[in-house]
Write an enzyme that holds these catalytic residues in place. Structure first.
Site, short mmCIF file in Angstrom:
data_model
loop_
_atom_site.label_atom_id
_atom_site.label_comp_id
_atom_site.label_asym_id
_atom_site.label_seq_id
_atom_site.Cartn_x
_atom_site.Cartn_y
_atom_site.Cartn_z
N ASN A 9 -5.18 3.24 5.10
CA ASN A 9 -4.83 4.66 5.03
C ASN A 9 -4.29 4.94 3.63
OD1 ASN A 9 -3.97 7.28 5.36
ND2 ASN A 9 -2.23 6.75 6.68
N LYS A 11 -3.64 7.76 2.38
CA LYS A 11 -2.80 8.98 2.35
C LYS A 11 -3.25 9.88 1.20
CE LYS A 11 0.78 6.16 4.32
NZ LYS A 11 2.17 6.04 4.70
N HIS A 96 -1.27 10.90 13.01
CA HIS A 96 -0.39 10.11 12.14
C HIS A 96 0.98 10.78 12.06
CE1 HIS A 96 1.27 8.14 8.63
NE2 HIS A 96 0.39 7.18 8.85
N GLU A 98 2.94 11.26 9.73
CA GLU A 98 3.16 12.16 8.59
C GLU A 98 2.57 13.54 8.87
OE1 GLU A 98 1.69 9.60 5.49
OE2 GLU A 98 3.44 8.31 5.72
N GLU A 166 2.53 2.60 15.45
CA GLU A 166 3.20 2.71 14.15
C GLU A 166 4.62 3.22 14.34
OE1 GLU A 166 0.44 2.90 10.63
OE2 GLU A 166 0.73 4.97 11.25
N GLY A 172 6.16 3.25 5.37
CA GLY A 172 6.36 3.86 4.04
C GLY A 172 7.49 3.26 3.22
N SER A 214 4.54 -1.04 7.05
CA SER A 214 4.94 -2.05 6.06
C SER A 214 4.20 -3.38 6.22
CB SER A 214 6.46 -2.28 6.11
OG SER A 214 7.14 -1.09 5.77
C1 PEP Z 1 0.89 4.29 7.44
O1 PEP Z 1 1.31 5.30 6.89
O2 PEP Z 1 0.03 4.39 8.32
C2 PEP Z 1 1.46 3.01 7.04
C3 PEP Z 1 1.30 2.01 7.85
O3 PEP Z 1 2.11 2.95 5.84
P1 PEP Z 1 2.75 1.67 5.12
O4 PEP Z 1 1.84 0.51 5.33
O5 PEP Z 1 2.86 2.06 3.69
O6 PEP Z 1 4.10 1.44 5.76
#
Ligand code: PEP
Length: 254
Positions: A9, A11, A96, A98, A166, A172, A214
């Protein structure tokens, strides 16, 4: 056993098409060599078509980060599931955190899920709690998110569904840390229990569940081996091809 599914992803990154092409081409180089991994890169919409033209074979596909639930019409700024399908896109992320933070409701997530599944897209449905409280109320939160998202989704459409767990606190730059594989394992059992209640046990056991939050080259393998998941949703680390390549290779190991 199916392939391990690794979704990138991106983003709202990167800033230019040149950079997007570079990251995708590098990623594809590794992804194409891996037999046990299905990779899907989800760039911003503006790069989807260009990057799609760079796809060769099926091991590294282009997906979308979002979709709208109506088919066509007066919906400024939106892109429908039919448009994605006609453009040859096979995977889309829905719900998601976000998007939810900026106002996407459970009802909208449900409509998007249904619209995309009806169009034959693979839906990567994101669920996850904001906080992991010590009284385990976060399970109720996940149950509500899942039940809302799957309202009216018939069993015959669920073969293209994937659930991405998630936990928001793990996502993030501001994340406290990734989840632990044990924590994720517990949640996958819970998700499967809800799916079994709603559909049936076989469907629940076969549903691909991904972990996201992460993920990096150090923890990817642990989640895949001990987290009860069949894949990963990777944010930040997917923007650095060398780093992402390590995750892909970890996922490919038998
Ligand atoms: C995400 O936004 O789906 C995500 C997993 O981000 P990150 O890996 O940066 O934590």
């Amino acid at each position: 056993m199916g392939k391990v599914i690794i979704i990138a992803n991106w983003k709202m990154n990167p800033l230019s098409l040149t950079e997007a092409k570079r990251i995708f081409t590098d990623t594809k180089k590794t992804a194409q060599t891996l037999r046990n991994v299905q990779s899907v890169v989800c760039p911003p919409f503006i790069y989807v078509n260009e990057l799609k033209s760079l796809v060769s074979g099926r091991r590294c596909l282009i997906g979308a980060q979002d979709v709208f639930f109506e088919r066509n019409g007066a919906y400024t700024g939106e892109i429908s599931a039919a448009m994605l399908a006609k453009a040859g896109i096979k995977y889309v992320i829905v719900g998601h955190s976000e998007k939810r933070t900026f106002g996407e409701t459970d009802e909208v997530v449900n409509k998007k899920t249904l619209a995309a599944l009806k169009e034959g897209l693979h839906v990567v449905l994101c669920v996850g709690e904001r906080e992991r409280d010590e009284h385990a109320l976060y399970f109720d939160f996940i149950r509500r998110e899942l039940e809302h998202a799957l309202k009216g989704v018939p069993k015959n459409l669920t073969h293209k569904l994937l659930i991405a767990y998630e936990p928001i606190w793990a996502i993030g730059r501001e994340a406290k840390s990734a989840d632990t594989p044990a924590g994720t394992f517990e949640t996958t059992l819970f998700i499967r229990k809800i799916l079994a209640e709603r559909y049936d046990k076989k469907m629940a056991m076969n549903m691909p569940i991904l972990y996201g939050g992460s993920v990096n080259k150090k923890n990817a393998r642990e989640f895949l081996v001990h987290g009860g998941v069949q894949g990963l949703l990777v944010g930040r680390a997917s923007l650095t091809p060398a780093h992402f390549a390590e995750i892909l290779k970890e996922a490919d190991r038998p």
